[in-house]
Design a protein around this motif. Structure first.
Motif, PDB file in Angstrom:
ATOM      1  N   GLU A   1     -21.193 -30.079 -39.080  1.00 25.20           N
ATOM      2  CA  GLU A   1     -22.408 -29.461 -39.641  1.00 25.20           C
ATOM      3  C   GLU A   1     -23.471 -29.163 -38.598  1.00 25.20           C
ATOM      4  OE1 GLU A   1     -23.542 -32.066 -42.825  1.00 25.20           O
ATOM      5  OE2 GLU A   1     -21.966 -31.286 -44.146  1.00 25.20           O
ATOM      6  N   ASN A   2     -23.614 -30.037 -37.608  1.00 22.55           N
ATOM      7  CA  ASN A   2     -24.735 -29.869 -36.661  1.00 22.55           C
ATOM      8  C   ASN A   2     -24.315 -29.466 -35.263  1.00 22.55           C
ATOM      9  OD1 ASN A   2     -26.284 -30.895 -38.772  1.00 22.55           O
ATOM     10  ND2 ASN A   2     -25.984 -32.983 -38.057  1.00 22.55           N
ATOM     11  N   GLY A   3     -23.021 -29.529 -34.981  1.00 22.54           N
ATOM     12  CA  GLY A   3     -22.572 -29.251 -33.620  1.00 22.54           C
ATOM     13  C   GLY A   3     -22.760 -30.476 -32.749  1.00 22.54           C
ATOM     14  N   ALA A   4     -22.077 -30.469 -31.612  1.00 24.81           N
ATOM     15  CA  ALA A   4     -22.175 -31.614 -30.705  1.00 24.81           C
ATOM     16  C   ALA A   4     -23.269 -31.355 -29.689  1.00 24.81           C
ATOM     17  CB  ALA A   4     -20.847 -31.805 -29.978  1.00 24.81           C
ATOM     18  N   MET A   5     -23.718 -32.418 -29.055  1.00 21.71           N
ATOM     19  CA  MET A   5     -24.631 -32.263 -27.917  1.00 21.71           C
ATOM     20  C   MET A   5     -23.738 -32.059 -26.694  1.00 21.71           C
ATOM     21  SD  MET A   5     -27.234 -35.116 -26.469  1.00 21.71           S
ATOM     22  CE  MET A   5     -27.947 -34.972 -24.852  1.00 21.71           C
ATOM     23  N   VAL A   6     -23.835 -30.897 -26.083  1.00 20.61           N
ATOM     24  CA  VAL A   6     -22.950 -30.583 -24.962  1.00 20.61           C
ATOM     25  C   VAL A   6     -23.646 -30.990 -23.660  1.00 20.61           C
ATOM     26  CG1 VAL A   6     -21.645 -28.778 -23.794  1.00 20.61           C
ATOM     27  CG2 VAL A   6     -21.972 -28.678 -26.284  1.00 20.61           C
ATOM     28  N   VAL A   7     -23.018 -31.899 -22.963  1.00 20.94           N
ATOM     29  CA  VAL A   7     -23.616 -32.452 -21.745  1.00 20.94           C
ATOM     30  C   VAL A   7     -22.996 -31.753 -20.546  1.00 20.94           C
ATOM     31  CG1 VAL A   7     -23.941 -34.564 -20.406  1.00 20.94           C
ATOM     32  CG2 VAL A   7     -23.945 -34.649 -22.912  1.00 20.94           C
TER      33      VAL A   7
ATOM     34  N   VAL B   1     -28.178 -33.845 -18.318  1.00 21.66           N
ATOM     35  CA  VAL B   1     -28.717 -32.538 -18.698  1.00 21.66           C
ATOM     36  C   VAL B   1     -27.825 -31.945 -19.780  1.00 21.66           C
ATOM     37  CG1 VAL B   1     -29.370 -30.244 -17.831  1.00 21.66           C
ATOM     38  CG2 VAL B   1     -29.399 -32.209 -16.287  1.00 21.66           C
ATOM     39  N   ASP B   2     -28.419 -31.373 -20.812  1.00 26.99           N
ATOM     40  CA  ASP B   2     -27.587 -30.709 -21.832  1.00 26.99           C
ATOM     41  C   ASP B   2     -27.464 -29.217 -21.531  1.00 26.99           C
ATOM     42  OD1 ASP B   2     -29.809 -29.365 -22.807  1.00 26.99           O
ATOM     43  OD2 ASP B   2     -30.006 -30.602 -24.614  1.00 26.99           O
ATOM     44  N   GLU B   3     -26.697 -28.514 -22.383  1.00 26.26           N
ATOM     45  CA  GLU B   3     -26.391 -27.115 -22.060  1.00 26.26           C
ATOM     46  C   GLU B   3     -27.619 -26.208 -22.088  1.00 26.26           C
ATOM     47  OE1 GLU B   3     -23.650 -25.348 -24.824  1.00 26.26           O
ATOM     48  OE2 GLU B   3     -24.647 -26.256 -26.538  1.00 26.26           O
ATOM     49  N   ASP B   4     -28.705 -26.692 -22.705  1.00 26.61           N
ATOM     50  CA  ASP B   4     -29.941 -25.887 -22.687  1.00 26.61           C
ATOM     51  C   ASP B   4     -30.817 -26.229 -21.487  1.00 26.61           C
ATOM     52  OD1 ASP B   4     -29.217 -24.733 -25.127  1.00 26.61           O
ATOM     53  OD2 ASP B   4     -30.009 -26.487 -26.207  1.00 26.61           O
ATOM     54  N   GLY B   5     -30.304 -27.122 -20.642  1.00 35.24           N
ATOM     55  CA  GLY B   5     -31.077 -27.481 -19.442  1.00 35.24           C
ATOM     56  C   GLY B   5     -32.079 -28.603 -19.695  1.00 35.24           C
ATOM     57  N   LYS B   6     -32.052 -29.160 -20.905  1.00 32.11           N
ATOM     58  CA  LYS B   6     -33.001 -30.250 -21.189  1.00 32.11           C
ATOM     59  C   LYS B   6     -32.495 -31.559 -20.574  1.00 32.11           C
ATOM     60  CE  LYS B   6     -35.243 -32.603 -25.137  1.00 32.11           C
ATOM     61  NZ  LYS B   6     -36.602 -32.720 -24.686  1.00 32.11           N
TER      62      LYS B   6
ATOM     63  N   LEU C   1     -19.716 -23.668 -26.828  1.00 28.93           N
ATOM     64  CA  LEU C   1     -18.920 -24.894 -26.688  1.00 28.93           C
ATOM     65  C   LEU C   1     -19.073 -25.765 -27.920  1.00 28.93           C
ATOM     66  CD1 LEU C   1     -19.410 -25.911 -22.969  1.00 28.93           C
ATOM     67  CD2 LEU C   1     -17.257 -25.438 -24.137  1.00 28.93           C
ATOM     68  N   SER C   2     -20.267 -25.757 -28.460  1.00 31.86           N
ATOM     69  CA  SER C   2     -20.524 -26.561 -29.638  1.00 31.86           C
ATOM     70  C   SER C   2     -19.648 -26.103 -30.811  1.00 31.86           C
ATOM     71  CB  SER C   2     -21.999 -26.436 -29.975  1.00 31.86           C
ATOM     72  OG  SER C   2     -22.387 -27.469 -30.782  1.00 31.86           O
ATOM     73  N   ALA C   3     -19.453 -24.785 -30.936  1.00 33.67           N
ATOM     74  CA  ALA C   3     -18.608 -24.248 -32.016  1.00 33.67           C
ATOM     75  C   ALA C   3     -17.155 -24.644 -31.798  1.00 33.67           C
ATOM     76  CB  ALA C   3     -18.740 -22.723 -32.065  1.00 33.67           C
ATOM     77  N   LEU C   4     -16.712 -24.551 -30.575  1.00 38.13           N
ATOM     78  CA  LEU C   4     -15.327 -24.941 -30.282  1.00 38.13           C
ATOM     79  C   LEU C   4     -15.129 -26.426 -30.549  1.00 38.13           C
ATOM     80  CD1 LEU C   4     -14.748 -22.964 -26.957  1.00 38.13           C
ATOM     81  CD2 LEU C   4     -13.995 -22.353 -29.268  1.00 38.13           C
ATOM     82  N   ASP C   5     -16.133 -27.193 -30.189  1.00 40.27           N
ATOM     83  CA  ASP C   5     -16.077 -28.632 -30.412  1.00 40.27           C
ATOM     84  C   ASP C   5     -15.956 -28.922 -31.914  1.00 40.27           C
ATOM     85  OD1 ASP C   5     -16.845 -31.411 -29.005  1.00 40.27           O
ATOM     86  OD2 ASP C   5     -17.792 -31.294 -30.978  1.00 40.27           O
ATOM     87  N   ALA C   6     -16.778 -28.222 -32.693  1.00 43.03           N
ATOM     88  CA  ALA C   6     -16.766 -28.431 -34.154  1.00 43.03           C
ATOM     89  C   ALA C   6     -15.401 -28.095 -34.738  1.00 43.03           C
ATOM     90  CB  ALA C   6     -17.856 -27.578 -34.796  1.00 43.03           C
ATOM     91  N   LYS C   7     -14.716 -27.173 -34.124  1.00 44.35           N
ATOM     92  CA  LYS C   7     -13.411 -26.756 -34.647  1.00 44.35           C
ATOM     93  C   LYS C   7     -12.257 -27.643 -34.197  1.00 44.35           C
ATOM     94  CE  LYS C   7     -13.303 -21.834 -35.542  1.00 44.35           C
ATOM     95  NZ  LYS C   7     -12.906 -20.550 -35.008  1.00 44.35           N
ATOM     96  N   HIS C   8     -12.329 -28.144 -32.970  1.00 44.11           N
ATOM     97  CA  HIS C   8     -11.121 -28.716 -32.369  1.00 44.11           C
ATOM     98  C   HIS C   8     -11.197 -30.164 -31.913  1.00 44.11           C
ATOM     99  CE1 HIS C   8      -9.247 -24.829 -32.438  1.00 44.11           C
ATOM    100  NE2 HIS C   8     -10.255 -24.305 -31.771  1.00 44.11           N
ATOM    101  N   HIS C   9     -12.396 -30.726 -31.883  1.00 48.36           N
ATOM    102  CA  HIS C   9     -12.523 -32.029 -31.217  1.00 48.36           C
ATOM    103  C   HIS C   9     -12.793 -33.131 -32.244  1.00 48.36           C
ATOM    104  CE1 HIS C   9     -14.852 -34.396 -27.819  1.00 48.36           C
ATOM    105  NE2 HIS C   9     -13.740 -34.999 -28.200  1.00 48.36           N
ATOM    106  N   LEU C  10     -12.004 -34.202 -32.177  1.00 49.41           N
ATOM    107  CA  LEU C  10     -12.300 -35.385 -32.989  1.00 49.41           C
ATOM    108  C   LEU C  10     -12.964 -36.407 -32.071  1.00 49.41           C
ATOM    109  CD1 LEU C  10     -12.140 -37.071 -35.581  1.00 49.41           C
ATOM    110  CD2 LEU C  10      -9.825 -37.766 -34.905  1.00 49.41           C
ATOM    111  N   HIS C  11     -14.235 -36.675 -32.326  1.00 51.04           N
ATOM    112  CA  HIS C  11     -15.008 -37.577 -31.462  1.00 51.04           C
ATOM    113  C   HIS C  11     -14.764 -39.029 -31.832  1.00 51.04           C
ATOM    114  CE1 HIS C  11     -18.126 -34.600 -29.903  1.00 51.04           C
ATOM    115  NE2 HIS C  11     -17.397 -33.884 -30.734  1.00 51.04           N
ATOM    116  N   GLY C  12     -14.862 -39.907 -30.834  1.00 49.95           N
ATOM    117  CA  GLY C  12     -14.863 -41.342 -31.112  1.00 49.95           C
ATOM    118  C   GLY C  12     -16.216 -41.760 -31.650  1.00 49.95           C
ATOM    119  N   SER C  13     -16.214 -42.800 -32.469  1.00 42.87           N
ATOM    120  CA  SER C  13     -17.459 -43.418 -32.969  1.00 42.87           C
ATOM    121  C   SER C  13     -18.505 -42.404 -33.421  1.00 42.87           C
ATOM    122  CB  SER C  13     -18.069 -44.316 -31.887  1.00 42.87           C
ATOM    123  OG  SER C  13     -17.347 -45.504 -31.823  1.00 42.87           O
TER     124      SER C  13
END
Ligand code: PMP
Length: 455
Positions: free
Chosen positions: A29-35, A44-49, A9-21
């Motif tokens: 470069e770093n990928g998004a934090m996927v919640v 909880v994030d995608e790694d269960g943290k 999901l982080s890769a798809l986000d890096a390719k297609h998503h324009l985040h606010g703020s």
């Protein structure tokens, strides 16, 4: 991190998503934090943290992340009536009930409500109502709007013209004409040597009056203020500030618009920030806590006097020509109504007053820390302003990214908050208990110690 890895999901986000703020480059470069989920005050994030949400998302998730009653309210309304609007004299049932429920809890004189979907839309609607009102009163030149340094009132074209943060104006050709800025009541940063806090407030009141006279009182329509300036740094108004400026607004017939988007709904230990600071709004904007963040909804409450103007010009023009397709959406309104029920049944005001004792005690204890210049807060709002030199209040070199360094440390240890430069902003869900508050501040204090040891 390899963001070219497909399917993540982080890769798809890096390719297609324009985040606010967000700096778009950091996401690429770093990928998004996927919640992926949440419960209580944690997400909880995608790694269960798991992380404590120390900013309640964006100052809104007042009831945390798994309030079943809100899920049920939404589902029930979706089955009954999933969509209807409030144009042309129609309205879905929960929207009407919500307007009535708000009239019972908002300050005296605010009896009528217009609904939108976001804080920014509420702010833009309030600005348009101010203009409309002055046209109804036959004073088309009385249109300028005053707001304060470091205020945040949203990001639509007019809202971002009121918002006095560089990041929201630079590069966007904002502010547009007709928006006037005055200083903010932050005594620690802007008080002069030898000036008491009250004298500082008096100076700001004098400066406000001077600005009004220079611009011409006949050109100034409204003054917008958050009771506590939130995103600009949780700036608690200096002593006497609002008591001193309200008579000046009255004197020059300037509408007082209170932006309760963050402070509303128990956040400051009363139902509204207006109650905490004894404000008498002509118009108030609300969002966030109105639905505890579970649905997008905002409201503009207006005084009987402002409504008279809207009624009069509406008659002349044939309609009040403003409104949104999704304004007062029945599912959002049903969720907001249930949110208000929960606040009342659980005595959320009383709870915030009790738990904020611990919150404010732990917050202010950080004032002694070597990296901290000022701590400030009210209710369940708090800020820690870091400085390079406690006595001169000199700021850190921005290149050191001190706020981000502290954030990265707390994130490692399961706490999210917002770093606005080197000011750390806290606004946990209202449902926090003493033990949660202690956990938040234990993590934050450890992070400050770790970062202090690096310099
Ligand atoms: N007013 C205030 C005081 C806010 O804090 C915000 C959002 N943080 C807004 C308006 C704008 O709200 P939204 O992001 O929902 O448009």
């Amino acid at each position: 991190m390899d963001v070219t890895q497909l399917n993540s999901l982080s890769a798809l986000d890096a390719k297609h998503h324009l985040h606010g703020s967000t700096n778009p480059r950091t996401v690429i470069e770093n990928g998004a934090m996927v919640v992926t989920g949440g419960s209580g005050i944690r997400i909880v994030d995608e790694d269960g943290k798991q992380y404590i949400e120390g900013l309640a998302g964006l100052w809104c998730a007042a009831l945390g992340f798994d309030e079943e009653r809100l899920v049920i309210a939404a589902e029930k309304q979706m089955r009954e009536m999933p969509y209807y609007h409030s144009f042309l004299g129609r309205a879905p049932a929960p929207t009407i009930k919500l307007a009535e429920a708000l009239s019972r809890i908002t300050p005296a004189g605010i009896n009528r409500f217009f609904f939108a979907c976001s804080g920014s839309e509420a702010i833009d609607s309030a600005i348009k109502m101010v203009w409309y009102y002055n046209n109804a009163k036959g004073r088309p030149q009385k249109k300028k709007i005053i707001s304060r340094l470091n205020s945040y009132h949203g990001v639509t074209v007019a809202g971002a013209s009121l918002t006095r943060l560089k990041i929201n104006q630079d590069g966007f050709d904002l502010p547009i004409d007709g928006f006037v800025q005055v200083p903010c009541p932050h005594y620690y940063r802007f008080g002069r040597d030898g000036e008491t806090e009250y004298e500082f407030s008096m100076r700001l009141a004098e400066e406000l009056e001077k600005t009004i006279l220079e611009e011409g009182p006949e050109t100034i329509a409204a003054f917008f203020a958050e009771p506590v300036q939130g995103a600009g740094g949780v700036i608690i108004p200096s002593q006497g500030y609002f008591d001193l400026i309200q008579p000046i607004l009255k004197k020059y017939d300037i509408l007082f618009v209170v932006d309760e988007v963050i402070c509303g709904f128990c956040r400051t230990g009363n139902m509204f920030g207006a109650d905490t600071y004894n404000l008498k709004p002509d118009i108030m904007t609300m969002a966030k806590g109105l639905s505890a963040g579970y649905q997008p909804i905002s409201a503009v409450g207006i005084s009987d006097e402002v409504f008279e103007g809207v009624l009069k010009l509406g008659d002349e023009k044939g309609a009040f020509g403003h409104g949104f397709t999704f304004g007062g959406h029945p599912v959002s309104a049903a969720v907001a109504l249930e949110t208000l029920n929960i606040y009342q049944e659980r005595d959320m005001v009383g709870h915030v007053q009790a738990v904020s004792q611990t919150f404010q005690r732990r917050l202010h204890a950080l004032a002694d820390h070597a990296l901290v210049g000022e701590t400030r807060g009210v209710g369940l709002l708090g800020a820690v302003e870091m400085v390079a030199d406690k006595s001169s209040k000199e700021k850190f070199d921005p290149a050191l990214n001190m706020g981000t360094q502290v954030f990265e440390e707390t994130k490692k240890n399961g706490l999210l908050f917002r770093a606005a430069g080197d000011t750390l902003l806290l606004c946990p869900p209202l449902i926090v208990m003493d033990s949660d508050v202690n956990e938040i501040f234990d993590i934050l204090e450890n992070a400050l110690n770790t970062v202090a040891n690096r310099i």
